[in-house]
Design a protein around this motif. Structure first.
Motif, PDB file in Angstrom:
ATOM      1  N   HIS B 444       8.738  -1.371   4.154  1.00  0.00           N
ATOM      2  CA  HIS B 444       7.984  -1.505   5.401  1.00  0.00           C
ATOM      3  C   HIS B 444       6.453  -0.700   4.944  1.00  0.00           C
ATOM      4  N   GLU B 445       6.385   0.383   4.672  1.00  0.00           N
ATOM      5  CA  GLU B 445       5.174   1.214   4.687  1.00  0.00           C
ATOM      6  C   GLU B 445       4.309   0.572   3.570  1.00  0.00           C
ATOM      7  N   ARG B 446       5.134   0.139   2.409  1.00  0.00           N
ATOM      8  CA  ARG B 446       4.520  -0.668   1.165  1.00  0.00           C
ATOM      9  C   ARG B 446       3.950  -1.944   1.611  1.00  0.00           C
ATOM     10  N   TYR B 447       4.575  -2.563   2.433  1.00  0.00           N
ATOM     11  CA  TYR B 447       4.113  -3.909   2.928  1.00  0.00           C
ATOM     12  C   TYR B 447       2.730  -3.767   3.689  1.00  0.00           C
ATOM     13  N   LEU B 448       2.596  -2.682   4.531  1.00  0.00           N
ATOM     14  CA  LEU B 448       1.515  -2.590   5.109  1.00  0.00           C
ATOM     15  C   LEU B 448       0.232  -1.838   4.424  1.00  0.00           C
TER      16      LEU B 448
END
Lengths: 569, 569
Positions: B444-448
């Protein structure tokens, strides 16, 4: 009080914060101006609107219409006077108790120095926040505290002037250390805190373990599950074995039982014995936390690192690996001693500065140590003048003089042999006998620094018997290339040496010291492969702070002292 | 190779050492010039006589008359070529093996850049010292090493280009940290390593103890003195008890013994039992090291601190005591986790930077974190350009771009609720389910950071259930004023929050978290007396180094990695 600009770093203006994109209904952001910035540039702040936050050192109301707050925000020793009118804040009584925290907005006004003690004050226009203090229960009332008493409230004592001054001086000394070594081309290396090497039994060590928590966890699980056989279970099973044995004995004694009957009874006995063994094994299996080896010593196979691990007593040996690759390095970190000393000079946890230099002999080592100590003294004089004046006024009249002396005077350098000669010829009776071979006692050190030379003294070339195995053997085969820097007030401030770079001699020194070579193979590798002459030293950071501040007890120099039986917070 | 002046600090000239008064027959002192100083100011060094020390990266002989040594001294990535003539040093073969250490004196000569790879070289006139390497057994031959392989020789690996570059970048990042916080008016506070407080079960803790060494000492003494009853002694005594019991049984069974005879036998049994008890008591008394309390858990009354003590998992709570007295403080020290993680991102011992600020809300916290990260990125670009180019060429092509992006771009700031919305609306299947209340996974963090915003993102206002008790409860009663700074490549770099300053709410949060109030009374005192709004954050120093260097394994980022089962040196 004189409002001399405290010589501190150019302060990034706290009021210029990066514009924020956060704005979903949050309360507005209060940029805060530090008192140090204000009193350091009074003219520039005159008529300026600022937000100031701090703690009331003294507060008084002249009536219900006016309150004067002496505000300290920790950024410097000086307070800023804030004037609050009754029409600005209704309950002035809330603001005045010593210790109260306030966040205030107002306009700064320069005062006439001839008429006022203060040179600038804050005319408050808004009281943004108040953190109250109930003076009846506050452990830090306005009255005088003893440093000793403050040690019982480590979480509150930085709110006092002395501990705050120490904190500021300590912070500056740490920065001065980094700036010195970086300026000389050293790299800062983080040597490990948890170590499986022993720096030559420098002292008792703390062990680092997870065995206890494992053991307690197992104990808890056993209790909750009722899964483990208890001692009682095992005793009961043993009783069965005994009964079965007795039964066989009775059968045999009665001489009426047939072979078959006896065999069946023996089989039962065997089964009972098996039950005991399996219960005992189960109990051991389920309690793997703390096991002993055959020789009775504790086994660490199940510990986190699968072997005993300790808190470091020195980063030197590890720093040497980096010095023998990168030239000049230093480490600055916590070190530990598990000695049960209750003196005012010993801590179980303290900070050490340890530079290590390749291509450096003892003379270079001494030069570097002298430059470093002078740099620290000069730095404090330049950057902590106000706090040092406070120390002079409240704790040690000679603190500033001492720093000036050390920062300006070349250190005397004498060999150990010469030092012994001076002490032998001294017109003074020492409590500790003086003869070649002794370790210098602090009375001897004080005599050299305070009576004979009246300045710092570096003593070098000590008898090898009283020094560590890694110190370089001199050509006389009797002394090693070690040196101690002695300073007035605290005695030994620094200890260092040229390290033995010759593989064979180093091995022999280990053997002579009764140490096994195995654990030092990595250390020997530094000599086995591309050995270099190298040197280093260690300075106890708290020793330096005792020297600088003039305080007497090391527990007041470190924020959270650790001593036998004491590790608050 | 381009000889751009490496942007490093003005280097105190190593050749100007303080005149020394030592002179009792010691070998003369060789001032050494660092290669960084030479290649950083070529014109100034042309024709200059210098002493240079370093390690041969590559050496070759053109004949028995001439040797060329590519010399590195750790001060920078660049090598200096040294030319040694056969008439200056007879055995040129000794000098050329990779790894050899040499201390050389000679004259520097500027070369014609058009014709030569090097811009300056050393014409050697004297070979002062040589530390030989036997290439057949040296664990670091000229061939390529893997970073993984190097982890087995932590004492030698700083001699390689990559680990040396990491060491220089790490050293500069540490200094950049101190310079940033000092510039913003923070005080550096040394929070304790040994702690009796638990920062809200941030993770498994290492325990610090002297019980094992005490137990082993006792065991040794017992063995030497033969003073203690052994298990065998006790078993033997128990056997006697059993025999006496059997004897009584036989007497009774035989029905021929008189009352007196039986009484005497019972008395003997009692005596035998007493012997067993006293032996057992003696054994316990003499083995006081590790005792259990009545409930089966280990007793620490005899331990150094007389209670369980642990290695700190965070200095935050202690730093808060100083922030609530001095305003702005930071701590930078080792922290510990006893978790058995074998990943490339976890260490048992790592360094954390933790600022803590009074009179600061979450917005100020985010502003400060953003300024700090930008400062670090800018600093590396300005001061470690050469090493960063090395990282780009050998490890991560985008490392410099990433630093530039982060140093120049304002960070995106979104609430947790908005982040969840973005993830729910995303045109992508996540492995971990997305719904309000979850902890963000690294996908999720990487997607953001990598897909949606393509820059660092600060996510704030997290659900209270997934965050620590000390984080300030927002007015919605559902979220707390927490924030995480997410950056490309490593994800979460910083975690922080505004701290709960309201006594009642803080107490309730402790209770809701199932924590006892007692151990936190000192922490509650900070709210009880003159509470202030305050905030802080923590940055894993090795995380920042992974982000900066582009390396993948945290064990290559710290000099001496500590992991389950591994604590070399």
């Amino acid at each position: 009080m004189e409002a001399a600009p405290p010589a501190m770093p150019e302060l990034a203006d706290d009021t210029t914060s990066i514009p924020s994109s956060r704005g979903e209904g949050d309360q507005s952001h209060h940029p805060r101006t530090l008192i140090r910035a204000i009193v350091g540039a009074i003219d520039a702040h005159d008529k300026k609107r600022v937000v100031v936050g701090g703690w009331v050192r003294t507060g008084r109301r002249s009536s219900s219409l006016l309150a004067f707050l002496e505000l300290n925000d920790g950024s410097c020793q000086q307070n800023l006077q804030a004037v609050v009118k009754g029409q600005v804040y209704g309950d002035l009584r809330r603001l005045t108790p010593t210790g109260t925290s306030v966040l205030l907005e107002g306009v700064l006004e320069k005062l006439d120095g001839a008429k006022h003690k203060q040179l600038i004050e804050l005319q408050v226009e808004r009281v943004i926040d108040v953190g109250e203090v109930d003076a009846r229960v506050y452990p830090l009332p306005k009255t005088k505290h003893t440093l000793e008493g403050l040690r019982d409230i480590p979480h509150l004592r930085p709110r006092t002037d002395t501990i705050a001054a120490v904190a500021r001086i300590r912070s500056e000394l740490a920065f001065a250390t980094h700036s010195f070594f970086r300026g000389e081309g050293f790299l800062h290396v983080h040597t490990p805190i948890i170590s499986t090497s022993d720096c030559e039994g420098a002292g008792e060590m703390f062990q680092v373990t997870t065995l206890f928590s494992q053991a307690d966890k197992v104990e808890k699980e056993l209790k909750e599950n009722g899964a483990a056989p208890s001692e009682a279970d095992i005793e009961a099973a043993k009783l069965v074995v005994r009964e079965k044995g007795d039964a066989i004995a009775r059968l045999k004694a009665a001489k009426v039982a047939g072979k078959q009957e006896i065999s069946a009874a023996v089989l039962e006995l065997e089964k009972a014995k098996e039950i005991v063994s399996s219960l005992e094994a189960e109990r051991l299996r389920l309690r793997p936390g703390i096991q002993r080896k055959d020789d009775g010593t504790i086994s660490f196979e199940n510990d986190f690192f699968k072997r005993p691990a300790y808190l470091t007593v020195s980063g030197q040996l590890q720093a040497e690996t980096y010095a023998c690759a990168l030239g000049k390095v230093y480490t600055f970190g916590p070190t530990f001693r598990a000695e049960k000393s209750h003196t005012s000079r010993h801590l179980a946890e303290f900070w050490m500065v340890e530079p290590e230099m390749a291509f450096a002999d003892l003379q270079y080592d001494m030069d570097c140590a002298e430059r470093y100590v002078k740099h620290l003294c000069r730095w404090i004089l330049d950057h902590c003048r106000e706090d040092m004046e406070f120390m002079v006024n409240h704790h040690d009249r000679t603190a500033i003089e001492r720093l000036e002396l050390v920062s300006e005077t070349p250190f005397e350098r004498i060999s150990y042999t010469k030092a012994i000669k001076i002490l032998e010829d001294a017109d003074k009776e020492f409590e500790n006998k003086v003869e070649w071979g002794i370790d210098l006692a602090s009375e001897h050190e004080r005599y050299l620094t305070d009576v004979v030379f009246e300045k710092p003294v570096i003593v070098y070339d000590y008898p090898k018997e009283i020094k560590a195995f890694y110190m370089r053997l001199n050509d006389d085969q009797k002394t090693v290339a070690a040196m101690d820097v002695l300073v007035p007030k605290v005695g030994e401030l620094i200890g260092g040496s040229q390290r033995e770079e010759r593989l064979d001699i180093l091995k022999q020194r280990l053997i002579d010291g009764g140490l096994a070579l195995g654990p030092y193979e990595w250390y020997l590798d530094l000599r086995r492969f591309a050995t270099v002459k190298h040197s280093g030293f260690g300075m106890g950071f708290e020793r330096m702070l005792l020297f600088a501040t003039g305080l007497d007890n090391i527990r007041d120099i470190i924020p959270f002292p650790r001593c036998p039986g004491k590790a608050d917070l």
